[in-house]
Design a protein around this motif. Structure first.
Motif, PDB file in Angstrom:
ATOM      1  N   VAL A   1       0.837  -1.205   0.000  1.00  0.00           N
ATOM      2  CA  VAL A   1       0.000   0.000   0.000  1.00  0.00           C
ATOM      3  C   VAL A   1       0.872   1.254   0.000  1.00  0.00           C
ATOM      4  CG1 VAL A   1      -1.619   1.355   1.372  1.00  0.00           C
ATOM      5  CG2 VAL A   1      -2.013  -1.091   1.058  1.00  0.00           C
ATOM      6  N   VAL A   2       1.934   1.240   0.792  1.00  0.00           N
ATOM      7  CA  VAL A   2       2.852   2.384   0.828  1.00  0.00           C
ATOM      8  C   VAL A   2       3.490   2.592  -0.539  1.00  0.00           C
ATOM      9  CG1 VAL A   2       5.017   3.252   1.801  1.00  0.00           C
ATOM     10  CG2 VAL A   2       3.305   2.234   3.295  1.00  0.00           C
ATOM     11  N   VAL A   3       3.861   1.510  -1.212  1.00  0.00           N
ATOM     12  CA  VAL A   3       4.419   1.612  -2.571  1.00  0.00           C
ATOM     13  C   VAL A   3       3.417   2.304  -3.496  1.00  0.00           C
ATOM     14  CG1 VAL A   3       5.038   0.277  -4.626  1.00  0.00           C
ATOM     15  CG2 VAL A   3       5.996  -0.348  -2.415  1.00  0.00           C
ATOM     16  N   GLY A   4       2.150   1.898  -3.425  1.00  0.00           N
ATOM     17  CA  GLY A   4       1.122   2.519  -4.252  1.00  0.00           C
ATOM     18  C   GLY A   4       0.950   3.998  -3.964  1.00  0.00           C
ATOM     19  N   LEU A   5       0.969   4.364  -2.695  1.00  0.00           N
ATOM     20  CA  LEU A   5       0.837   5.780  -2.321  1.00  0.00           C
ATOM     21  C   LEU A   5       2.008   6.599  -2.844  1.00  0.00           C
ATOM     22  CD1 LEU A   5      -0.395   5.391   1.382  1.00  0.00           C
ATOM     23  CD2 LEU A   5      -1.757   6.064  -0.597  1.00  0.00           C
ATOM     24  N   VAL A   6       3.208   6.046  -2.727  1.00  0.00           N
ATOM     25  CA  VAL A   6       4.398   6.747  -3.214  1.00  0.00           C
ATOM     26  C   VAL A   6       4.318   6.951  -4.728  1.00  0.00           C
ATOM     27  CG1 VAL A   6       6.891   6.477  -3.600  1.00  0.00           C
ATOM     28  CG2 VAL A   6       5.918   6.027  -1.346  1.00  0.00           C
ATOM     29  N   ALA A   7       3.824   5.931  -5.444  1.00  0.00           N
ATOM     30  CA  ALA A   7       3.767   6.002  -6.904  1.00  0.00           C
ATOM     31  C   ALA A   7       2.730   7.004  -7.396  1.00  0.00           C
ATOM     32  CB  ALA A   7       3.472   4.612  -7.472  1.00  0.00           C
ATOM     33  N   TYR A   8       1.572   7.055  -6.736  1.00  0.00           N
ATOM     34  CA  TYR A   8       0.457   7.831  -7.278  1.00  0.00           C
ATOM     35  C   TYR A   8       0.180   9.140  -6.552  1.00  0.00           C
ATOM     36  CZ  TYR A   8      -0.572   3.836 -10.222  1.00  0.00           C
ATOM     37  OH  TYR A   8      -0.484   2.839 -11.166  1.00  0.00           O
ATOM     38  N   ILE A   9       0.844   9.388  -5.430  1.00  0.00           N
ATOM     39  CA  ILE A   9       0.679  10.663  -4.727  1.00  0.00           C
ATOM     40  C   ILE A   9       2.061  11.294  -4.570  1.00  0.00           C
ATOM     41  CG2 ILE A   9      -0.236  11.829  -2.681  1.00  0.00           C
ATOM     42  CD1 ILE A   9      -2.033   9.444  -2.191  1.00  0.00           C
ATOM     43  N   PRO A  10       2.493  12.109  -5.522  1.00  0.00           N
ATOM     44  CA  PRO A  10       3.848  12.663  -5.497  1.00  0.00           C
ATOM     45  C   PRO A  10       4.194  13.417  -4.215  1.00  0.00           C
ATOM     46  CG  PRO A  10       2.815  13.061  -7.630  1.00  0.00           C
ATOM     47  CD  PRO A  10       1.749  12.511  -6.728  1.00  0.00           C
ATOM     48  N   ALA A  11       3.196  14.060  -3.595  1.00  0.00           N
ATOM     49  CA  ALA A  11       3.475  14.876  -2.411  1.00  0.00           C
ATOM     50  C   ALA A  11       4.061  14.055  -1.269  1.00  0.00           C
ATOM     51  CB  ALA A  11       2.194  15.565  -1.940  1.00  0.00           C
ATOM     52  N   ILE A  12       3.776  12.759  -1.227  1.00  0.00           N
ATOM     53  CA  ILE A  12       4.292  11.926  -0.140  1.00  0.00           C
ATOM     54  C   ILE A  12       5.817  11.909  -0.135  1.00  0.00           C
ATOM     55  CG2 ILE A  12       4.476   9.516   0.651  1.00  0.00           C
ATOM     56  CD1 ILE A  12       1.548   9.203   0.029  1.00  0.00           C
ATOM     57  N   THR A  13       6.421  11.929  -1.298  1.00  0.00           N
ATOM     58  CA  THR A  13       7.881  11.922  -1.378  1.00  0.00           C
ATOM     59  C   THR A  13       8.472  13.308  -1.654  1.00  0.00           C
ATOM     60  OG1 THR A  13       7.648  11.237  -3.689  1.00  0.00           O
ATOM     61  CG2 THR A  13       8.123   9.522  -2.073  1.00  0.00           C
ATOM     62  N   LEU A  14       7.692  14.217  -2.215  1.00  0.00           N
ATOM     63  CA  LEU A  14       8.245  15.504  -2.636  1.00  0.00           C
ATOM     64  C   LEU A  14       7.962  16.645  -1.674  1.00  0.00           C
ATOM     65  CD1 LEU A  14       7.405  15.370  -6.460  1.00  0.00           C
ATOM     66  CD2 LEU A  14       9.493  14.665  -5.281  1.00  0.00           C
ATOM     67  N   PHE A  15       7.062  16.444  -0.714  1.00  0.00           N
ATOM     68  CA  PHE A  15       6.682  17.538   0.188  1.00  0.00           C
ATOM     69  C   PHE A  15       7.876  18.010   1.023  1.00  0.00           C
ATOM     70  CE2 PHE A  15       5.252  18.778   4.490  1.00  0.00           C
ATOM     71  CZ  PHE A  15       4.616  19.957   4.159  1.00  0.00           C
ATOM     72  N   LEU A  16       8.549  17.084   1.693  1.00  0.00           N
ATOM     73  CA  LEU A  16       9.668  17.474   2.566  1.00  0.00           C
ATOM     74  C   LEU A  16      10.859  18.027   1.779  1.00  0.00           C
ATOM     75  CD1 LEU A  16       9.651  14.727   5.356  1.00  0.00           C
ATOM     76  CD2 LEU A  16       8.875  17.083   5.492  1.00  0.00           C
TER      77      LEU A  16
END
Length: 426
Positions: A406-421
Motif C-alpha cells: 500500500v505504501v508503494v502505491g501511495l508513493v507512486a500515485y501521490i507525489p506529495a508523499i515523497t516531494l513535500f519534505l
C-alpha cells in the motif's frame, strides 16, 4: 534489440540461474560486450576506476560500521528499552514498541537486515514471553527491516543517488513520510493482533521508570539527531555524517555505556569491511556493464517496449511497480538498482516522473523485496534469529507485506508523499 544486447541480457539470466555471483556475472558480461562491440578492453579498467572513486560511496562503509557499533555498544538495546517504556502499556504495546525501536534504529543504520537483526534479537523472545506467537514476532522483526531503507540515512538511497546523479539529501527526505506511514500501518496491525488474541496490556510505567529509561538511553536517542541534524543543518554532508555516526557510536559504546570493548573492534571492523567490499565489488563491475548497455541503447529500447504497451502514465506506473516488486523478490537490491538504473531513469523521464519521486519509489519497492521470499535478506535474518523456518515466518508476514505494498502505491500515485519534505526544506 541488437545481438550484443541479447547476449548481455540472456547471459545475465543464464549466469545468475547457474549461481554465478552477481559481481562476477557483470564483469564477465562487460568483457564479452566490449569484445563483441570491438571496443578496447581498457574501457573495463577505466569504468572500474570510475566506479570506485565516487565520493558519495564513502558513506556506505560509514553507515555499515555505525550500525554494527551501535549493536555491539548497547545503543540498540537502550532504544528498545525506551520504546517499550513509552508504548508497552497500550493495546499491542510490546508489538508497537518493536516498530518504534525499528524506526529509531533505521534512522541510524540505513540497512534492512541490520535493523531486523538489532531489534529482532531482543524483541522476538520478549514478544513470545508476553503471549505473542514466535512466528508473529519473527514476521514483525522481518517487516521493520525495510524501515532502515526508507527512513534516512539509507544505504540504497545513497547508491541510487550516485547512479542517477541526484541529491542524496533530497532522497533521504523523500523516504521519511513513506517510512512513517509503514510504521503506522504496522502499529495498526499490532493493535488488531493483540485484540484478537486478548493479549493483556503491560503495566503503565511510573514517571520515575520513564525518566530512568530516557536517562539511560539519551545518548542512543541523540544518534539520529546528530546524524540527520548535521546533514539538514548544513553542518556536514551525508558522507561526512556516516563517519561522524561511526565515531559517535564508537565513543558512546566505549566510554559512556562501556558495553563495547577494545577487543571487539577488530571483529566489528572486519565484518563491516566484508559487507562494504561485497557492495563495492558489485557497484564497480556494474559501472562497466552499465556503460556497455548504454552504448547499445538497451535502456531506451526497453523503455520503448514498455511505452509501446500503453501510453497511459497510470498504467505504466502500475507496470513499473509490479516489475520492481517481482525483481526485488528475486534479485539483490544493489544489483537490481545498478542493472536497471538506466532503464528506470529513461522510463521515468518518458512519463514525467520527478527524479526524486522515482528514486524513492525504486528504493521502497526493493525494500519490500527484503521481506519477500525467496531472496528476502531480512526474512533470512529473522528466521535465523527465531530458529523458525522461512515458511513459518512467511505465514505471519502477509499483513505486514500488504502494508508495504500500500505504501508503494501511495508513493507512486501521490507525489506529495515523497516531494513535500524536499520542497519544504529546499
Amino acid at each position: 534489440m541488437s545481438e550484443i544486447g541479447m547476449v548481455l541480457i540472456g547471459g545475465m539470466f543464464i549466469l545468475l540461474l547457474a549461481g554465478v555471483p552477481i559481481a562476477v556475472t557483470l564483469g564477465l558480461l562487460t568483457v564479452v560486450g566490449l569484445w563483441m562491440a570491438d571496443f578496447s578492453p581498457l574501457i573495463m579498467a577505466q569504468r572500474l576506476i570510475a566506479g570506485s572513486t565516487v565520493t558519495s560511496l564513502l558513506a556506505i562503509p560509514g553507515f555499515i560500521l555505525a550500525g554494527d557499533l551501535m549493536t555491539a555498544g548497547g545503543l540498540s538495546r537502550r532504544l528498545v528499552r525506551i520504546a517499550s517504556t513509552c508504548f508497552g502499556h497500550f493495546t499491542g504495546g510490546l508489538s508497537m514498541s518493536t516498530v518504534a525501536a525499528g524506526t529509531f534504529f533505521g534512522a541510524i543504520s540505513g540497512s534492512a537486515p541490520a535493523t531486523t537483526a538489532a531489534v529482532g534479537s531482543i524483541m522476538i523472545k520478549e514478544l513470545e514471553l508476553r503471549g505473542y506467537s514466535r512466528g508473529y514476532g519473527a514476521a514483525l522483526a522481518t517487516a521493520i527491516g525495510p524501515l532502515g531503507q526508507m527512513i534516512p540515512p539509507s544505504i540504497p538511497m545513497i547508491i541510487w543517488g550516485v547512479l542517477a546523479e541526484e541529491s542524496i539529501s533530497k532522497l533521504f527526505l523523500a523516504g521519511i513520510i513513506p517510512g512513517l506511514l509503514a510504521a503506522a500501518g504496522f502499529c495498526l496491525i499490532s493493535v488488531i493482533y493483540a485484540r484478537r488474541l486478548n493479549i493483556p496490556r503491560e503495566k503503565r510505567p511510573s514517571f520515575a521508570e520513564i525518566l530512568a529509561a530516557l536517562r539511560d538511553g539519551i545518548w542512543a536517542l541523540l544518534a539520529p539527531v546528530v546524524i540527520l541534524g548535521g546533514i539538514y543543518g548544513g553542518i556536514f554532508t551525508p558522507t561526512e555524517a556516516a563517519m561522524i555516526g561511526a565515531l559517535y557510536s564508537l565513543c558512546i559504546g566505549l566510554f559512556v555505556y562501556k558495553d563495547l570493548s577494545w577487543s571487539q573492534l577488530p571483529g566489528i571492523l572486519v565484518g563491516a569491511m566484508r559487507t562494504t567490499t561485497l557492495i563495492m565489488f558489485i557497484i564497480v563491475t556494474a559501472y562497466g556493464f552499465a556503460w556497455v548497455i548504454a552504448s547499445e541503447r538497451i535502456p531506451s529500447q526497453i523503455s520503448e517496449v514498455l511505452l509501446g504497451i500503453t501510453d497511459n502514465p497510470l498504467l505504466l506506473l502500475l507496470l513499473l511497480n509490479l516489475m520492481l516488486l517481482v525483481l526485488g523478490a528475486v534479485m539483490d537490491t544493489v544489483s537490481a538498482m545498478v542493472i536497471l538504473s538506466g532503464v528506470l531513469i529513461a522510463v521515468g523521464a518518458q512519463i514525467g516522473l520527478d527524479p526524486i519521486q522515482l528514486g524513492a519509489m525504486v528504493v521502497i519497492n526493493f525494500a519490500v523485496g527484503m521481506v519477500t521470499p525467496p531472496l528476502g535478506y531480512s526474512l533470512f535474518v529473522a528466521a535465523s534469529i527465531s530458529g523458525l523456518s522461512i515458511e513459518r515466518v512467511t505465514r505471519h508476514l502477509w499483513p505486514f507485506l500488504l502494508v508495504l505494498v500500500v505504501v508503494v502505491g501511495l508513493v507512486a500515485y501521490i507525489p506529495a508523499i515523497t516531494l513535500f519534505l524536499p520542497a519544504l526544506l529546499g
